[in-house]
Every structure is written in structure tokens, then in C-alpha cells.
Motif scaffolding. Structure first.
Motif, PDB file in Angstrom:
ATOM      1  N   UNK A  42     -13.684 -43.059  37.636  1.00 22.00           N
ATOM      2  CA  UNK A  42     -12.552 -43.967  36.483  1.00 22.00           C
ATOM      3  C   UNK A  42     -12.252 -42.674  35.961  1.00 22.00           C
ATOM      4  N   UNK A  43     -12.332 -41.464  35.722  1.00 18.10           N
ATOM      5  CA  UNK A  43     -12.006 -40.580  34.943  1.00 18.10           C
ATOM      6  C   UNK A  43     -10.761 -39.920  36.551  1.00 18.10           C
ATOM      7  N   UNK A  44     -11.707 -39.666  37.067  1.00 18.18           N
ATOM      8  CA  UNK A  44     -10.894 -38.807  38.446  1.00 18.18           C
ATOM      9  C   UNK A  44     -10.181 -39.662  38.642  1.00 18.18           C
ATOM     10  N   UNK A  45      -9.770 -40.688  38.728  1.00 25.69           N
ATOM     11  CA  UNK A  45      -8.579 -42.158  39.269  1.00 25.69           C
ATOM     12  C   UNK A  45      -7.489 -41.168  37.854  1.00 25.69           C
ATOM     13  N   UNK A  46      -7.638 -41.787  36.813  1.00 27.21           N
ATOM     14  CA  UNK A  46      -6.606 -41.173  35.566  1.00 27.21           C
ATOM     15  C   UNK A  46      -6.387 -39.925  35.741  1.00 27.21           C
ATOM     16  N   UNK A  47      -6.888 -38.873  35.787  1.00 24.61           N
ATOM     17  CA  UNK A  47      -6.603 -37.610  36.394  1.00 24.61           C
ATOM     18  C   UNK A  47      -5.310 -37.473  37.736  1.00 24.61           C
ATOM     19  N   UNK A  48      -6.279 -38.771  38.693  1.00 21.71           N
ATOM     20  CA  UNK A  48      -5.193 -38.116  39.836  1.00 21.71           C
ATOM     21  C   UNK A  48      -3.701 -39.104  39.608  1.00 21.71           C
ATOM     22  N   UNK A  49      -3.546 -40.202  38.913  1.00 21.63           N
ATOM     23  CA  UNK A  49      -2.832 -40.264  38.072  1.00 21.63           C
ATOM     24  C   UNK A  49      -1.203 -40.203  37.425  1.00 21.63           C
ATOM     25  N   UNK A  50      -2.048 -39.454  36.544  1.00 23.94           N
ATOM     26  CA  UNK A  50      -1.316 -38.169  35.448  1.00 23.94           C
ATOM     27  C   UNK A  50      -0.778 -36.897  36.636  1.00 23.94           C
ATOM     28  N   UNK A  51      -1.616 -36.168  37.393  1.00 25.34           N
ATOM     29  CA  UNK A  51      -1.042 -35.761  38.298  1.00 25.34           C
ATOM     30  C   UNK A  51       0.356 -36.235  38.860  1.00 25.34           C
ATOM     31  N   UNK A  52      -0.133 -37.233  39.393  1.00 24.01           N
ATOM     32  CA  UNK A  52       1.479 -37.817  40.490  1.00 24.01           C
ATOM     33  C   UNK A  52       2.284 -38.466  39.489  1.00 24.01           C
ATOM     34  N   UNK A  53       2.563 -38.596  38.221  1.00 20.73           N
ATOM     35  CA  UNK A  53       3.678 -38.604  37.355  1.00 20.73           C
ATOM     36  C   UNK A  53       3.881 -37.586  37.144  1.00 20.73           C
ATOM     37  N   UNK A  54       3.306 -36.434  36.931  1.00 18.48           N
ATOM     38  CA  UNK A  54       4.044 -35.494  36.719  1.00 18.48           C
ATOM     39  C   UNK A  54       4.731 -34.581  38.302  1.00 18.48           C
ATOM     40  N   UNK A  55       4.339 -34.690  39.205  1.00 15.79           N
ATOM     41  CA  UNK A  55       4.870 -34.595  40.586  1.00 15.79           C
ATOM     42  C   UNK A  55       6.148 -35.863  40.004  1.00 15.79           C
ATOM     43  N   UNK A  57       7.723 -36.626  37.958  1.00 16.48           N
ATOM     44  CA  UNK A  57       9.181 -35.987  37.006  1.00 16.48           C
ATOM     45  C   UNK A  57       9.034 -34.715  37.763  1.00 16.48           C
ATOM     46  N   UNK A  58       8.171 -33.640  37.697  1.00 14.71           N
ATOM     47  CA  UNK A  58       9.362 -32.477  38.959  1.00 14.71           C
ATOM     48  C   UNK A  58      10.421 -33.203  39.761  1.00 14.71           C
ATOM     49  N   UNK A  59       9.526 -34.210  40.775  1.00 22.53           N
ATOM     50  CA  UNK A  59      10.725 -34.026  41.620  1.00 22.53           C
ATOM     51  C   UNK A  59      11.944 -35.165  41.105  1.00 22.53           C
ATOM     52  N   UNK A  60      12.342 -35.276  40.218  1.00 15.06           N
ATOM     53  CA  UNK A  60      13.329 -36.892  40.002  1.00 15.06           C
ATOM     54  C   UNK A  60      13.590 -35.050  39.200  1.00 15.06           C
ATOM     55  N   UNK A  61      14.107 -33.638  38.372  1.00 11.59           N
ATOM     56  CA  UNK A  61      14.148 -32.808  38.452  1.00 11.59           C
ATOM     57  C   UNK A  61      14.800 -32.569  38.580  1.00 11.59           C
ATOM     58  N   UNK A  62      14.062 -31.986  39.884  1.00 11.40           N
ATOM     59  CA  UNK A  62      14.374 -31.168  41.586  1.00 11.40           C
ATOM     60  C   UNK A  62      15.648 -31.937  41.336  1.00 11.40           C
ATOM     61  N   UNK A  63      15.649 -32.664  41.967  1.00 14.29           N
ATOM     62  CA  UNK A  63      16.601 -34.198  42.517  1.00 14.29           C
ATOM     63  C   UNK A  63      17.781 -34.175  41.925  1.00 14.29           C
TER      64      UNK A  63
END
Length: 118
Positions: A42-55, A57-63
Motif C-alpha cells: 500500500x505504501x509503495x502504491x501510494x508512492x507510485x501514484x505520487x510519481x505518476x501524478x508528478x510525471x 504534471x511535468x508532461x503538462x508543463x512541457x506540453x
């Protein structure tokens, strides 16, 4: 009554076996271990979801940045095309002026000086 006694006896035997298995340290360790494994997942899944959200956001900024750069590049290209046309017009005017100047000099009988050589 014999029919009821047999399932009852088997059920009691099964309950005794389950109690014995639950009481064994190995079984308890497995249960505790699986609990901690699930918690870690569960902890790893939460961390993975945070990374995916950050990616994301970064992709939207780059776009957005790429869109801005594309618009600026299009404006630069348009400017260069316009400058190229203006330069071609000016070149044509200079050729016309040079031809007129040569005709005037010829009419006046003046020989133009030779251009300097490097």
C-alpha cells in the motif's frame, strides 16, 4: 442420531486442527508477515501514484512550453519569410538603380571606375 454425530465429530476434529495450526508460531509469523507485506504494498502504491501524478504534471508543463516555443518559432519563420521578400524587392530595386546609373554614365560618356580587387 448417528448421522448427526459423524459430522459433529468431524467438525470438532477440524476445529481442533485449525486451533492447533493458528497456535503454531509459523502460522502466526506468516499472518504477521503477510500483514506487513500488504502494508508495504500500500505504501509503495501510494508512492507510485505520487510519481505518476508528478510525471503527468511535468508532461503538462512541457506540453505548454512546447506550444509556446512552437508559436514563437512560427512567428520567427514568418518574420524571416517577410524579410526575405523585402530583401528580394530591395535587390531588384538596386539592380534597377545600377542599370539606370550605368545608362546615365554611358549617356554622359563617363567610364565607371573599376571596382577594387582584393
Amino acid at each position: 442420531m448417528g448421522e448427526i454425530e459423524e459430522p459433529r465429530r468431524r467438525l470438532e476434529a477440524l476445529e481442533a486442527q485449525v486451533s492447533q495450526v493458528v497456535a503454531e508460531p509459523t502460522t502466526r509469523n506468516l499472518a504477521v508477515g503477510s500483514d506487513s507485506d500488504v502494508a508495504a504494498l500500500h505504501v509503495q502504491r501510494r508512492a507510485d501514484m505520487q510519481v505518476i501524478r508528478a510525471l503527468r504534471d511535468t508532461q503538462l508543463e512541457h506540453g505548454k512550453t512546447l506550444k509556446e516555443h512552437s508559436e514563437l518559432l512560427a512567428a520567427l519563420v514568418t518574420g524571416q519569410v517577410e524579410q526575405g521578400k523585402a530583401l528580394a524587392d530591395h535587390s531588384e530595386m538596386l539592380r534597377t538603380l545600377a542599370a539606370g546609373q550605368a545608362a546615365i554614365l554611358d549617356h554622359l560618356g563617363i567610364t565607371p571606375p573599376e571596382p577594387p580587387q582584393d
